[in-house]
Design an enzyme around this catalytic site. Structure first.
Site, PDB file in Angstrom:
ATOM      1  N   TYR A   1       0.826  -1.204   0.000  1.00  0.00           N
ATOM      2  CA  TYR A   1       0.000   0.000   0.000  1.00  0.00           C
ATOM      3  C   TYR A   1       0.862   1.256   0.000  1.00  0.00           C
ATOM      4  O   TYR A   1       1.772   1.398   0.828  1.00  0.00           O
ATOM      5  CB  TYR A   1      -0.919   0.020   1.225  1.00  0.00           C
ATOM      6  CG  TYR A   1      -1.927   1.146   1.154  1.00  0.00           C
ATOM      7  CD1 TYR A   1      -2.969   1.106   0.237  1.00  0.00           C
ATOM      8  CD2 TYR A   1      -1.809   2.259   1.979  1.00  0.00           C
ATOM      9  CE1 TYR A   1      -3.892   2.139   0.150  1.00  0.00           C
ATOM     10  CE2 TYR A   1      -2.722   3.302   1.898  1.00  0.00           C
ATOM     11  CZ  TYR A   1      -3.760   3.242   0.983  1.00  0.00           C
ATOM     12  OH  TYR A   1      -4.664   4.264   0.893  1.00  0.00           O
TER      13      TYR A   1
ATOM     14  N   GLN B   1     -10.575  -0.052   1.966  1.00  0.00           N
ATOM     15  CA  GLN B   1     -11.033  -0.919   0.878  1.00  0.00           C
ATOM     16  C   GLN B   1      -9.867  -1.573   0.131  1.00  0.00           C
ATOM     17  O   GLN B   1     -10.032  -2.668  -0.429  1.00  0.00           O
ATOM     18  CB  GLN B   1     -11.937  -0.152  -0.079  1.00  0.00           C
ATOM     19  CG  GLN B   1     -11.354   1.105  -0.682  1.00  0.00           C
ATOM     20  CD  GLN B   1     -11.657   2.351   0.123  1.00  0.00           C
ATOM     21  OE1 GLN B   1     -11.743   2.316   1.343  1.00  0.00           O
ATOM     22  NE2 GLN B   1     -11.808   3.478  -0.572  1.00  0.00           N
TER      23      GLN B   1
ATOM     24  N   ASN C   1      -3.429   5.700   6.801  1.00  0.00           N
ATOM     25  CA  ASN C   1      -4.111   6.455   7.836  1.00  0.00           C
ATOM     26  C   ASN C   1      -4.811   5.516   8.819  1.00  0.00           C
ATOM     27  O   ASN C   1      -4.654   4.296   8.764  1.00  0.00           O
ATOM     28  CB  ASN C   1      -5.099   7.447   7.207  1.00  0.00           C
ATOM     29  CG  ASN C   1      -6.142   6.746   6.351  1.00  0.00           C
ATOM     30  OD1 ASN C   1      -6.396   5.548   6.503  1.00  0.00           O
ATOM     31  ND2 ASN C   1      -6.759   7.489   5.444  1.00  0.00           N
TER      32      ASN C   1
ATOM     33  N   THR D   1       3.119   9.425  12.323  1.00  0.00           N
ATOM     34  CA  THR D   1       4.576   9.427  12.340  1.00  0.00           C
ATOM     35  C   THR D   1       5.093  10.197  13.550  1.00  0.00           C
ATOM     36  O   THR D   1       4.409  11.067  14.101  1.00  0.00           O
ATOM     37  CB  THR D   1       5.140  10.035  11.042  1.00  0.00           C
ATOM     38  OG1 THR D   1       6.549   9.806  10.980  1.00  0.00           O
ATOM     39  CG2 THR D   1       4.852  11.527  10.959  1.00  0.00           C
TER      40      THR D   1
ATOM     41  N   GLN E   1       9.020  16.391  10.646  1.00  0.00           N
ATOM     42  CA  GLN E   1       8.025  15.352  10.946  1.00  0.00           C
ATOM     43  C   GLN E   1       6.651  15.951  11.155  1.00  0.00           C
ATOM     44  O   GLN E   1       5.643  15.364  10.768  1.00  0.00           O
ATOM     45  CB  GLN E   1       8.446  14.558  12.186  1.00  0.00           C
ATOM     46  CG  GLN E   1       9.629  13.652  11.948  1.00  0.00           C
ATOM     47  CD  GLN E   1       9.428  12.705  10.777  1.00  0.00           C
ATOM     48  OE1 GLN E   1      10.093  12.837   9.751  1.00  0.00           O
ATOM     49  NE2 GLN E   1       8.503  11.775  10.914  1.00  0.00           N
TER      50      GLN E   1
ATOM     51  N   HIS F   1       4.156  16.190   8.178  1.00  0.00           N
ATOM     52  CA  HIS F   1       3.379  15.067   7.659  1.00  0.00           C
ATOM     53  C   HIS F   1       1.891  15.222   7.923  1.00  0.00           C
ATOM     54  O   HIS F   1       1.054  14.937   7.062  1.00  0.00           O
ATOM     55  CB  HIS F   1       3.846  13.759   8.300  1.00  0.00           C
ATOM     56  CG  HIS F   1       5.042  13.162   7.651  1.00  0.00           C
ATOM     57  ND1 HIS F   1       4.986  12.485   6.454  1.00  0.00           N
ATOM     58  CD2 HIS F   1       6.340  13.124   8.039  1.00  0.00           C
ATOM     59  CE1 HIS F   1       6.188  12.051   6.134  1.00  0.00           C
ATOM     60  NE2 HIS F   1       7.029  12.427   7.077  1.00  0.00           N
TER      61      HIS F   1
ATOM     62  N   GLU G   1       9.506   5.897  16.601  1.00  0.00           N
ATOM     63  CA  GLU G   1       9.643   5.435  15.215  1.00  0.00           C
ATOM     64  C   GLU G   1      11.002   5.877  14.672  1.00  0.00           C
ATOM     65  O   GLU G   1      11.764   5.088  14.123  1.00  0.00           O
ATOM     66  CB  GLU G   1       8.510   6.022  14.381  1.00  0.00           C
ATOM     67  CG  GLU G   1       8.572   5.681  12.902  1.00  0.00           C
ATOM     68  CD  GLU G   1       7.554   6.438  12.080  1.00  0.00           C
ATOM     69  OE1 GLU G   1       7.314   6.032  10.936  1.00  0.00           O
ATOM     70  OE2 GLU G   1       7.020   7.466  12.570  1.00  0.00           O
ATOM     71  N   HIS G   2      11.300   7.158  14.810  1.00  0.00           N
ATOM     72  CA  HIS G   2      12.595   7.724  14.424  1.00  0.00           C
ATOM     73  C   HIS G   2      13.238   8.353  15.653  1.00  0.00           C
ATOM     74  O   HIS G   2      12.609   9.180  16.318  1.00  0.00           O
ATOM     75  CB  HIS G   2      12.441   8.827  13.371  1.00  0.00           C
ATOM     76  CG  HIS G   2      11.571   8.479  12.200  1.00  0.00           C
ATOM     77  ND1 HIS G   2      10.218   8.792  12.151  1.00  0.00           N
ATOM     78  CD2 HIS G   2      11.853   7.854  11.043  1.00  0.00           C
ATOM     79  CE1 HIS G   2       9.716   8.375  10.996  1.00  0.00           C
ATOM     80  NE2 HIS G   2      10.689   7.805  10.299  1.00  0.00           N
TER      81      HIS G   2
ATOM     82  N   ASP H   1      14.201   8.855   5.133  1.00  0.00           N
ATOM     83  CA  ASP H   1      12.948   8.816   4.389  1.00  0.00           C
ATOM     84  C   ASP H   1      13.178   8.513   2.913  1.00  0.00           C
ATOM     85  O   ASP H   1      12.313   7.925   2.256  1.00  0.00           O
ATOM     86  CB  ASP H   1      12.227  10.161   4.507  1.00  0.00           C
ATOM     87  CG  ASP H   1      11.533  10.339   5.845  1.00  0.00           C
ATOM     88  OD1 ASP H   1      11.317   9.332   6.545  1.00  0.00           O
ATOM     89  OD2 ASP H   1      11.213  11.493   6.196  1.00  0.00           O
TER      90      ASP H   1
ATOM     91  N   GLU I   1       2.533 -35.809  29.825  1.00  0.00           N
ATOM     92  CA  GLU I   1       1.482 -34.908  29.359  1.00  0.00           C
ATOM     93  C   GLU I   1       0.157 -35.641  29.139  1.00  0.00           C
ATOM     94  O   GLU I   1      -0.796 -35.061  28.608  1.00  0.00           O
ATOM     95  CB  GLU I   1       1.934 -34.200  28.075  1.00  0.00           C
ATOM     96  CG  GLU I   1       3.115 -33.266  28.303  1.00  0.00           C
ATOM     97  CD  GLU I   1       3.462 -32.415  27.083  1.00  0.00           C
ATOM     98  OE1 GLU I   1       2.899 -32.652  25.999  1.00  0.00           O
ATOM     99  OE2 GLU I   1       4.303 -31.501  27.239  1.00  0.00           O
TER     100      GLU I   1
ATOM    101  N   HIS J   1       0.957 -40.204  21.487  1.00  0.00           N
ATOM    102  CA  HIS J   1       2.167 -39.578  20.959  1.00  0.00           C
ATOM    103  C   HIS J   1       3.349 -40.540  21.075  1.00  0.00           C
ATOM    104  O   HIS J   1       4.141 -40.704  20.143  1.00  0.00           O
ATOM    105  CB  HIS J   1       2.497 -38.295  21.737  1.00  0.00           C
ATOM    106  CG  HIS J   1       1.673 -37.112  21.342  1.00  0.00           C
ATOM    107  ND1 HIS J   1       0.309 -37.105  21.424  1.00  0.00           N
ATOM    108  CD2 HIS J   1       2.041 -35.870  20.881  1.00  0.00           C
ATOM    109  CE1 HIS J   1      -0.139 -35.920  21.026  1.00  0.00           C
ATOM    110  NE2 HIS J   1       0.893 -35.160  20.686  1.00  0.00           N
TER     111      HIS J   1
END
Length: 447
Positions: free
Chosen positions: A126, A190, A213, A236, A258, A261, A327-328, A361, A415, A420
């Site tokens: 995506y 979707q 998003n 972010t 940042q 964004h 994240e960064h 980036d 067990e 087994h």
């Protein structure tokens, strides 16, 4: 413009005190569930209608014709093409080094376990659209998947009314440069549903990756299990650990980068220097007023998710940024490499004055699809490993099985799973089976 949080003299766990963006994925689930169900039951017809509803345009076709992909590349600005090509080249260098080799371990004579690394068969990638266009995200998704050996790749990106229902031409051009010819003009939740359930235009995928998003994140949570996911990406974020040697202009510029964004993007400075904090605030005031997206940046910096955090010293600062798990994370200190080596929790660490997040980036060679919202405490960014599965292959001959049969039976009896053990004794027979049986009788099944 940006708040201060004073943690000096507070050595406890800071996680509840640190600024965080608000991201209520649970609330979003109720809205994406009917969207995903609609795609599941009506396929392409639903996707066309959802494009009109959410993107304001009905694409002529959901799968972008190859001639439109080629035309986007032909019309690409030469400087942008050169930049994309260099980004791809550097990303390939880094991600090619992440390939895994099969490993065989001889456990006993005649008994081996091999770990095979097998790529996912088909992935949906995506590339978001909205306030900005992200051809760089196409690169960050496609390159590791290709280097992992994924056989079938498809990219989805929202249709744009400005471009007649096609994804942004720079996204299409990036796909062309990467050799990806399956691109779908589908965005949001979707798109995740399309990859999860398949349509007449798009075969089902085994996995979907890429940032998006809150609706994309909610769809990933909803459909996890129907389809594999990389992560539920949130807004972010950048954290900067800096002392009084840091250049306040650099710090301010990176906080702004940042914040650019999204209005919910998080920009956090952690420092023991009150003087640096004041100088950064002054720099922010001047630079925000001059930046193109000043309103968006000002809202992000002024939000509860951003702030300047004052700490006692660098050791305290390290504890704070490890708890934040950004994240960064940028490290701008007197000895940044040594400090960065002590960091345990971050999606990516940027060392020193000349390794800004913007480099990562686009052209560092690293991947910019990274864990957000503190998930770097337990998760990694996108890599070749994301698209590989480790499969253990067990190969024992009869003697190797007979040698350990008694232990298998003992554990099976412990067990209360006697069948087994019988699955082993049925194979070893003779003296080995008798020894196992005698052991079971004399010990009551205990080793």
């Amino acid at each position: 413009m940006i708040s201060r949080i004073d943690l000096r003299g507070n050595p406890g766990d800071p996680r509840d005190l640190l600024p965080r963006p608000e991201l209520d994925i649970e609330a979003a689930l109720d809205k994406v569930r009917p969207i995903c169900e609609d795609v599941r039951h009506r396929g392409s017809e639903a996707l066309f209608e959802l494009a009109e509803r959410f993107d304001g345009v009905r694409p002529a076709a959901l799968r972008v014709p190859r001639e439109d992909i080629d035309a986007a590349l032909a019309g690409l600005d030469p400087d942008v093409r050169a930049a994309l090509e260099e980004s791809i080249r550097r990303a390939r260098l880094v991600h090619a080094a992440q390939r895994r080799s099969d490993t065989t371990t001889q456990v006993v004579p005649g008994g081996t376990v091999t770990e095979r690394w097998v790529p996912v068969g088909r992935v949906g990638l995506y590339a978001p659209g909205g306030r900005a266009v992200y051809p760089s995200s196409v690169i960050m998704n496609v390159v590791p998947a290709q280097e992992a050996g994924v056989a079938s790749l498809a990219v989805a990106s929202p249709p744009q009314a400005e471009f007649g229902g096609l994804p942004h031409p720079t996204v299409l051009a990036a796909c062309a440069l990467l050799g990806v010819d399956e691109v779908h003009a589908v965005g949001g939740a979707q798109a995740v549903a399309m990859f999860a359930y398949g349509t007449a235009d798009c075969a089902r995928a085994d996995m979907v990756t890429g940032p998006g998003n809150i609706w994309v994140a909610a769809a990933k949570r909803l459909l996890k299990g129907v389809i594999g996911i990389d992560a539920e990406a949130g807004p972010t974020e950048i954290a900067i650990l800096a002392d009084d040697t840091a250049d306040p202009g650099y710090v301010a510029a990176d906080l702004i980068s940042q914040a650019e964004h999204d209005v919910v993007a998080a920009s956090v400075l952690v420092t023991p220097s009150v003087e640096l904090a004041g100088r950064v605030e002054s720099e922010l005031a001047a630079r925000v007023a001059a930046t193109r997206h000043r309103d968006r940046v000002a809202e992000a910096l002024g939000g509860r998710q951003s702030g300047i955090v004052l700490v006692d010293d660098l050791d305290h600062g390290l504890a704070v940024v490890d708890a934040y798990a950004a994240e960064h994370l940028e490290v701008m200190t007197a000895d940044p490499a040594a400090v960065a080596a002590r960091v345990r929790n971050a999606g990516a660490v940027f060392v020193g004055a000349y390794s800004p997040v913007s480099l990562g980036d686009y052209c560092a060679g690293s991947n910019h699809v990274l864990p957000t919202g503190g998930s770097a405490l337990h998760s990694s960014g996108l890599s070749v490993q994301t698209f590989l599965r480790g499969i253990h292959v067990i190969d024992y001959d009869r003697d190797a099985l007979a040698e350990v049969a008694r232990r298998v039976v003992a554990l099976a009896e412990a067990e209360d799973l006697p069948a087994h053990g019988e699955a082993v004794t049925a194979r070893v027979g003779g003296a080995a089976a008798a020894a196992v049986a005698a052991h079971t009788v004399t010990t009551g099944g205990n080793a």
